[in-house]
Design a protein around this motif. Structure first.
Motif, PDB file in Angstrom:
ATOM      1  N   LYS A 139      25.026   1.219 -50.928  1.00  0.00           N
ATOM      2  CA  LYS A 139      25.653   2.537 -50.804  1.00  0.00           C
ATOM      3  C   LYS A 139      25.264   3.444 -51.969  1.00  0.00           C
ATOM      4  CE  LYS A 139      29.624   1.154 -47.994  1.00  0.00           C
ATOM      5  NZ  LYS A 139      31.100   0.995 -47.922  1.00  0.00           N
TER       6      LYS A 139
ATOM      7  N   TYR B 131      15.367   0.803 -49.946  1.00  0.00           N
ATOM      8  CA  TYR B 131      14.626   1.955 -50.475  1.00  0.00           C
ATOM      9  C   TYR B 131      13.840   2.641 -49.354  1.00  0.00           C
ATOM     10  CZ  TYR B 131      11.501   4.701 -53.451  1.00  0.00           C
ATOM     11  OH  TYR B 131      10.799   5.724 -54.034  1.00  0.00           O
TER      12      TYR B 131
ATOM     13  N   ASN C 223      22.492   3.420 -53.604  1.00  0.00           N
ATOM     14  CA  ASN C 223      21.127   3.888 -53.421  1.00  0.00           C
ATOM     15  C   ASN C 223      21.065   5.042 -52.426  1.00  0.00           C
ATOM     16  OD1 ASN C 223      18.192   3.447 -51.926  1.00  0.00           O
ATOM     17  ND2 ASN C 223      18.161   3.109 -54.141  1.00  0.00           N
ATOM     18  N   PHE C 224      21.827   4.946 -51.357  1.00  0.00           N
ATOM     19  CA  PHE C 224      21.864   6.043 -50.381  1.00  0.00           C
ATOM     20  C   PHE C 224      22.546   7.272 -50.968  1.00  0.00           C
ATOM     21  CE2 PHE C 224      20.223   3.284 -47.182  1.00  0.00           C
ATOM     22  CZ  PHE C 224      19.777   4.102 -46.162  1.00  0.00           C
ATOM     23  N   ASP C 225      23.530   7.067 -51.831  1.00  0.00           N
ATOM     24  CA  ASP C 225      24.171   8.206 -52.509  1.00  0.00           C
ATOM     25  C   ASP C 225      23.145   8.992 -53.324  1.00  0.00           C
ATOM     26  OD1 ASP C 225      26.712   7.849 -51.526  1.00  0.00           O
ATOM     27  OD2 ASP C 225      27.409   6.648 -53.218  1.00  0.00           O
TER      28      ASP C 225
ATOM     29  N   SER D 108      16.354   4.598 -47.146  1.00  0.00           N
ATOM     30  CA  SER D 108      16.917   5.824 -47.720  1.00  0.00           C
ATOM     31  C   SER D 108      15.880   6.937 -47.795  1.00  0.00           C
ATOM     32  CB  SER D 108      17.509   5.543 -49.109  1.00  0.00           C
ATOM     33  OG  SER D 108      16.509   5.132 -50.025  1.00  0.00           O
ATOM     34  N   LYS D 109      14.637   6.596 -48.141  1.00  0.00           N
ATOM     35  CA  LYS D 109      13.576   7.601 -48.207  1.00  0.00           C
ATOM     36  C   LYS D 109      13.125   8.022 -46.809  1.00  0.00           C
ATOM     37  CE  LYS D 109      13.013   8.226 -52.649  1.00  0.00           C
ATOM     38  NZ  LYS D 109      13.189   9.556 -53.283  1.00  0.00           N
TER      39      LYS D 109
ATOM     40  N   ASN E  42      19.545   8.667 -53.128  1.00  0.00           N
ATOM     41  CA  ASN E  42      18.298   9.029 -52.439  1.00  0.00           C
ATOM     42  C   ASN E  42      18.491   9.867 -51.188  1.00  0.00           C
ATOM     43  OD1 ASN E  42      17.036   7.524 -54.383  1.00  0.00           O
ATOM     44  ND2 ASN E  42      16.398   5.869 -53.032  1.00  0.00           N
ATOM     45  N   PHE E  43      19.698   9.876 -50.638  1.00  0.00           N
ATOM     46  CA  PHE E  43      19.905  10.569 -49.363  1.00  0.00           C
ATOM     47  C   PHE E  43      21.041  11.586 -49.424  1.00  0.00           C
ATOM     48  CE2 PHE E  43      21.708  10.562 -44.963  1.00  0.00           C
ATOM     49  CZ  PHE E  43      20.654  11.232 -44.350  1.00  0.00           C
TER      50      PHE E  43
END
Length: 267
Positions: A95, A142, A97-99, A145-146, A101-102
């Motif tokens: 979560k 990764y 990482n998505f916060d 999210s990208k 990167n996204f």
């Protein structure tokens, strides 16, 4: 009038290179960091912004607007790496990482859009990754999210077209930056069934970053896009084999492409 550019994550790596290059070419550049006090010698101002805090996003953008009268270009560059077997990655890290990167880039876009709509002009460049075009082993989160940011770019640019606001994405390959140092690495557990393949893949990923291209390539790409009247939907910047891998994914059968990736990572 010099254009005003906001670069999230402008304190190091690609963001720093882009910021310095644009500054040298006459742009008014602002970068961001969660700890701007650590970058007092930066060639352009570094302001405090945390992608996980909508308050800091709004405050920083308002500060720039009050000082410069507007924002012409947003470079959504800040991001975070994450590695590990998906089964073993803690949900909190997924979560997070998505916060970064996204959801973070989306909130920055939302915060600049009212000003750009008022100006009836603006350009938003989302820095994604070639990894976002394919599901890579031990980098699946990764990639996801990208990849999500790539798709959001496609949808967003159609929604804001009537306001004369342009949006595009640049997907970099491996560049010689310090991204590996700030990446979340799931620990190599002694009793993990993924210990050897994950460890070998991690070594390979770090080697690719260490021998990556000069981030000035990204800086030049950003400048070229800023000077382009109608930017393309997506751009890719990196070594030939990294860029061709996207083309191969389009033309090869899924299992053939999967086998190619597995051979590359020696899985």
């Amino acid at each position: 009038m010099s254009k005003v550019v906001l670069i999230t994550g402008g304190s190091s790596g690609i963001g720093k290179s882009v910021g310095e290059f644009l500054t040298e070419n006459g742009f008014i550049v602002y970068g961001t960091s969660r700890n701007p006090q650590n970058y007092s010698e930066s060639k352009f101002p570094i302001l405090k912004l945390d992608l996980k805090s909508i308050e800091t996003i709004k405050e920083t953008i308002q500060e720039i607007i009050e000082k410069e009268g507007g924002i012409d270009v947003l470079v959504n560059n800040a991001g975070a790496g994450i590695t590990g077997a998906i089964e073993e990655l803690p949900e909190v890290e997924i979560k997070a990482n998505f916060d970064t990167n996204f959801f973070g880039p989306i909130n920055v876009i939302k915060a600049v859009l009212p000003q750009m709509r008022k100006q009836h002009a603006g350009l938003i460049i989302n820095i994604t990754s070639i990894a976002g075009y394919m599901g890579l082993p031990y980098r699946g989160i990764y990639s996801a999210s990208k990849g999500a940011l790539e798709l959001i770019t496609e949808a967003f640019r159609m929604e804001i077209k009537d306001f004369n606001i342009k949006m595009t994405s640049i997907a970099p390959g491996d560049f010689a930056t310090n991204i590996a140092a700030g990446r979340y690495h799931a620990p190599l557990l002694e009793n993990s069934p993924y210990k050897k393949p994950y460890g070998d893949t991690l070594d390979l990923m770090n080697m690719h970053v260490d021998s990556g291209s000069n981030p000035i390539m990204m800086a030049r790409a950003v400048l070229k896009i800023i000077n382009t009247k109608n930017p393309k939907v997506h751009y890719k910047v990196g070594a030939f084999m990294q860029k061709i891998s996207i083309v191969l994914k389009r033309v090869l059968p899924d299992k053939v492409y999967e086998k190619m990736l597995m051979n590359h990572y020696k899985l």
